[in-house]
Design a protein around this motif. Structure first.
Motif, mmCIF file in Angstrom:
data_model
loop_
_atom_site.group_PDB
_atom_site.id
_atom_site.type_symbol
_atom_site.label_atom_id
_atom_site.label_comp_id
_atom_site.label_asym_id
_atom_site.label_seq_id
_atom_site.Cartn_x
_atom_site.Cartn_y
_atom_site.Cartn_z
ATOM 1 N N ARG A 103 0.812 -1.217 0.000
ATOM 2 C CA ARG A 103 0.000 0.000 0.000
ATOM 3 C C ARG A 103 0.846 1.268 0.000
ATOM 4 N NH1 ARG A 103 -0.851 1.906 5.085
ATOM 5 N NH2 ARG A 103 0.355 0.816 6.661
ATOM 6 N N PHE A 104 2.068 1.161 -0.549
ATOM 7 C CA PHE A 104 2.992 2.288 -0.516
ATOM 8 C C PHE A 104 2.435 3.539 -1.183
ATOM 9 C CE2 PHE A 104 4.059 0.067 -4.394
ATOM 10 C CZ PHE A 104 4.486 1.040 -5.297
ATOM 11 N N ALA A 105 1.651 3.384 -2.240
ATOM 12 C CA ALA A 105 1.080 4.554 -2.926
ATOM 13 C C ALA A 105 0.042 5.257 -2.048
ATOM 14 C CB ALA A 105 0.470 4.136 -4.250
ATOM 15 N N ASP A 106 -0.649 4.507 -1.211
ATOM 16 C CA ASP A 106 -1.669 5.093 -0.332
ATOM 17 C C ASP A 106 -1.060 5.918 0.807
ATOM 18 O OD1 ASP A 106 -3.558 3.767 -1.858
ATOM 19 O OD2 ASP A 106 -3.620 2.034 -0.511
ATOM 20 N N VAL A 107 0.191 5.664 1.133
ATOM 21 C CA VAL A 107 0.839 6.348 2.250
ATOM 22 C C VAL A 107 1.549 7.628 1.796
ATOM 23 C CG1 VAL A 107 2.605 6.063 4.056
ATOM 24 C CG2 VAL A 107 1.039 4.202 3.541
ATOM 25 N N GLN A 108 1.759 7.781 0.502
ATOM 26 C CA GLN A 108 2.505 8.934 -0.001
ATOM 27 C C GLN A 108 1.890 10.271 0.432
ATOM 28 O OE1 GLN A 108 2.534 9.541 -4.268
ATOM 29 N NE2 GLN A 108 4.487 10.627 -4.175
ATOM 30 N N ALA A 109 0.598 10.465 0.220
ATOM 31 C CA ALA A 109 -0.039 11.752 0.550
ATOM 32 C C ALA A 109 -0.028 12.041 2.048
ATOM 33 C CB ALA A 109 -1.458 11.797 -0.011
ATOM 34 N N ILE A 151 5.916 7.169 10.539
ATOM 35 C CA ILE A 151 6.403 6.033 9.739
ATOM 36 C C ILE A 151 6.318 4.747 10.561
ATOM 37 C CG2 ILE A 151 8.416 5.027 8.604
ATOM 38 C CD1 ILE A 151 9.228 7.937 7.855
ATOM 39 N N ARG A 152 6.749 4.790 11.801
ATOM 40 C CA ARG A 152 6.690 3.597 12.664
ATOM 41 C C ARG A 152 5.268 3.218 13.022
ATOM 42 N NH1 ARG A 152 11.530 6.088 15.309
ATOM 43 N NH2 ARG A 152 13.279 4.893 14.483
ATOM 44 N N GLY A 153 4.346 4.131 12.833
ATOM 45 C CA GLY A 153 2.935 3.832 13.055
ATOM 46 C C GLY A 153 2.338 2.954 11.968
ATOM 47 N N GLN A 154 3.058 2.817 10.855
ATOM 48 C CA GLN A 154 2.642 1.885 9.801
ATOM 49 C C GLN A 154 3.110 0.497 10.246
ATOM 50 O OE1 GLN A 154 0.816 3.573 7.516
ATOM 51 N NE2 GLN A 154 1.456 5.295 8.790
ATOM 52 N N PRO A 155 2.238 -0.485 10.269
ATOM 53 C CA PRO A 155 2.623 -1.812 10.786
ATOM 54 C C PRO A 155 3.881 -2.393 10.132
ATOM 55 C CG PRO A 155 0.269 -1.739 10.317
ATOM 56 C CD PRO A 155 0.846 -0.446 9.824
ATOM 57 N N GLU A 156 4.075 -2.101 8.862
ATOM 58 C CA GLU A 156 5.233 -2.650 8.146
ATOM 59 C C GLU A 156 6.555 -2.081 8.677
ATOM 60 O OE1 GLU A 156 1.720 -2.362 5.316
ATOM 61 O OE2 GLU A 156 2.660 -1.034 6.762
ATOM 62 N N PHE A 157 6.492 -0.897 9.285
ATOM 63 C CA PHE A 157 7.723 -0.221 9.696
ATOM 64 C C PHE A 157 7.835 -0.025 11.202
ATOM 65 C CE2 PHE A 157 6.811 1.698 5.394
ATOM 66 C CZ PHE A 157 7.631 0.797 4.719
ATOM 67 N N ALA A 158 7.127 -0.819 11.968
ATOM 68 C CA ALA A 158 7.167 -0.684 13.429
ATOM 69 C C ALA A 158 8.589 -0.856 13.966
ATOM 70 C CB ALA A 158 6.228 -1.685 14.070
ATOM 71 N N SER A 192 7.205 -0.993 -3.034
ATOM 72 C CA SER A 192 6.563 -2.207 -2.546
ATOM 73 C C SER A 192 7.483 -3.013 -1.637
ATOM 74 C CB SER A 192 6.098 -3.072 -3.715
ATOM 75 O OG SER A 192 7.205 -3.443 -4.518
ATOM 76 N N GLU A 193 8.792 -2.747 -1.691
ATOM 77 C CA GLU A 193 9.708 -3.475 -0.825
ATOM 78 C C GLU A 193 10.166 -2.684 0.388
ATOM 79 O OE1 GLU A 193 12.396 -1.601 -3.971
ATOM 80 O OE2 GLU A 193 10.547 -2.737 -4.039
ATOM 81 N N GLY A 194 9.612 -1.461 0.603
ATOM 82 C CA GLY A 194 9.955 -0.736 1.823
ATOM 83 C C GLY A 194 10.113 0.759 1.647
#
Length: 127
Positions: free
Chosen positions: A25-31, A71-78, A50-52
């Motif tokens: 969902r990297f495109a959704d986080v850009q804005a 950024i750390r609030g995104q589960p992928e980057f905790a 898509s890889e980080g």
């Protein structure tokens, strides 16, 4: 000779970061990420793919901490780790939060290997 200690309170914080994770969902986080950076006066470059995530940003201590918390609030980057330093002046002039398209690499189906290049050739054919 004693070197006087310099206070970091009046310096800009610079954070270098990267974290590899599946991030569809990297495109959704850009804005929203851009908005958080802009509201906090952050400059630099962040690449989302898509890889980080990868990038270097600078700003006030509070601003950088707010962006890192987002950024750390995104589960992928905790588990995101970063390196930080300080600068007397902002090292960047603007903010860029870019999407990195990696689809073209995913479409490669055959990558030549070392074994593929091992075709026996007579020395007389080398030139």
């Amino acid at each position: 000779m004693t070197i006087p200690s310099q206070s970091f309170a009046d310096k800009f914080k610079v954070a270098a970061l990267y974290h590899f994770a599946r991030f569809d969902r990297f495109a959704d986080v850009q804005a929203p990420l851009t908005e958080v950076c802009e509201k906090n006066g952050i400059v630099g470059t962040l690449l989302l793919a898509s890889e980080g995530i990868n990038g270097t940003i600078a700003g006030s201590r509070e601003g950088i901490d707010t962006v890192l918390d987002f950024i750390r609030g995104q589960p992928e980057f905790a588990a995101l780790e970063h390196k930080e330093s300080f600068a007397d002046e902002l090292p960047f002039y603007r903010l860029k939060v870019r999407l990195k398209n990696t689809e073209r690499f995913a479409q490669i189906t055959c990558v030549p290997t070392f074994a593929d290049s091992q075709i026996p050739t007579k020395p007389s054919n080398w030139t």
